[in-house]
Design an enzyme around this catalytic site. Structure first.
Site, PDB file in Angstrom:
ATOM      1  N   HIS A 179      51.737 -42.943  63.428  1.00  0.00           N
ATOM      2  CA  HIS A 179      50.613 -43.738  62.928  1.00  0.00           C
ATOM      3  C   HIS A 179      49.308 -43.412  63.663  1.00  0.00           C
ATOM      4  O   HIS A 179      48.228 -43.763  63.189  1.00  0.00           O
ATOM      5  CB  HIS A 179      50.946 -45.217  63.119  1.00  0.00           C
ATOM      6  CG  HIS A 179      50.408 -46.136  62.054  1.00  0.00           C
ATOM      7  ND1 HIS A 179      49.965 -45.710  60.823  1.00  0.00           N
ATOM      8  CD2 HIS A 179      50.250 -47.490  62.053  1.00  0.00           C
ATOM      9  CE1 HIS A 179      49.548 -46.744  60.115  1.00  0.00           C
ATOM     10  NE2 HIS A 179      49.710 -47.845  60.846  1.00  0.00           N
TER      11      HIS A 179
ATOM     12  N   ASN B  95      47.171 -49.874  55.542  1.00  0.00           N
ATOM     13  CA  ASN B  95      46.362 -51.049  55.842  1.00  0.00           C
ATOM     14  C   ASN B  95      45.071 -50.729  56.576  1.00  0.00           C
ATOM     15  O   ASN B  95      44.101 -51.494  56.494  1.00  0.00           O
ATOM     16  CB  ASN B  95      47.186 -52.077  56.625  1.00  0.00           C
ATOM     17  CG  ASN B  95      48.138 -52.833  55.713  1.00  0.00           C
ATOM     18  OD1 ASN B  95      48.044 -52.755  54.500  1.00  0.00           O
ATOM     19  ND2 ASN B  95      49.057 -53.573  56.305  1.00  0.00           N
TER      20      ASN B  95
END
Length: 241
Positions: free
Chosen positions: A19, A112
């Site tokens: 990530h 997100n």
């Protein structure tokens, strides 16, 4: 002026996560192009420098991924930048590991960090999507995204980060197709242009969600190569063999 945002989660426990590949790319651009030291501003770490004679600001939001738009939006307003002056680099589940695609606007793909930037800034900015692959089933998505890169991933990760920094001038010139082709060719990929169809996703993420909290774990990658890039990755992934 160009604002380049690399996305990730702050904290050493997240540093080697898939990530955080956006942070890794920003760090390598920072090192390669002799930017100022990182300083805290706009709920982020920022540094300024020049690429191809163009003033460029690097930003790594420190708000956790889900709130990335707060920091990016604040910086955009402060510097009075248009959306066309923003480039965001982030991880992409729907691309195989090591693949890169660049586009302007579009959906968030369930990411997100991108959802947050869309909400705070708008959608018509440039997106540099770095493939991290998909684990195959949605139940494994969180562990995959918030897990560390494996040792074998260094075979493509180091060349990818190196090529992004080497060809950053093409981003400054807004030659997105040229940038994507040069990076792809550096990794031995096919160098498709931005207008060509993308590969099919490794797996269709159903209800995928990038979460803001991650599992604390020891980095899994050991790197035996030497040089500035290896030194940077060793700080993230562990000691040399």
């Amino acid at each position: 002026m160009l604002l380049i945002a690399g996305l990730g989660n702050p904290g050493s426990q997240y540093a080697a996560n898939r990530h955080n590949i956006g942070f890794m790319a920003a760090d390598e651009i920072h090192r390669r192009h002799s930017f100022s030291p990182w300083t805290r501003k706009f709920q982020a770490l920022i540094a300024d420098g020049t690429i191809e004679g163009e003033k460029t600001i690097l930003i790594k939001p420190q708000t956790f991924m889900n709130l990335s738009g707060q920091a990016v939006g604040e910086a955009m307003r402060f510097y009075k930048l248009a959306l066309s002056d923003l480039v965001v680099i982030y991880d992409e589940l729907d691309l195989p590991s090591g693949k890169i695609r660049v586009k302007t606007g579009g959906g968030s793909g369930g990411h997100n960090g991108i959802k947050s930037i869309d909400a705070h800034c708008g959608k018509d900015y440039r997106r540099v999507r770095l493939g991290i692959g998909h684990p195959g089933v949605k139940e494994m998505v969180s562990n995959h995204v918030l897990g560390n890169f494996a040792k074998a991933d260094n075979d493509w990760l180091e060349p990818l980060l190196d090529a992004i920094a080497t060809n950053a001038a093409l981003l400054v010139r807004k030659d997105d197709a040229g940038f994507m082709n040069r990076v792809s060719l550096a990794l031995g990929n096919d160098g498709k242009t931005a207008g060509e169809p993308e590969e099919k996703p490794v797996a269709k993420p159903a209800g995928q969600s990038h979460i803001r909290q991650a599992r604390s774990q020891k980095p899994a990658v050991t790197i035996s190569k030497s040089g500035p890039m290896a030194d940077m990755l060793n700080k993230l992934f562990g000691k040399k063999e």
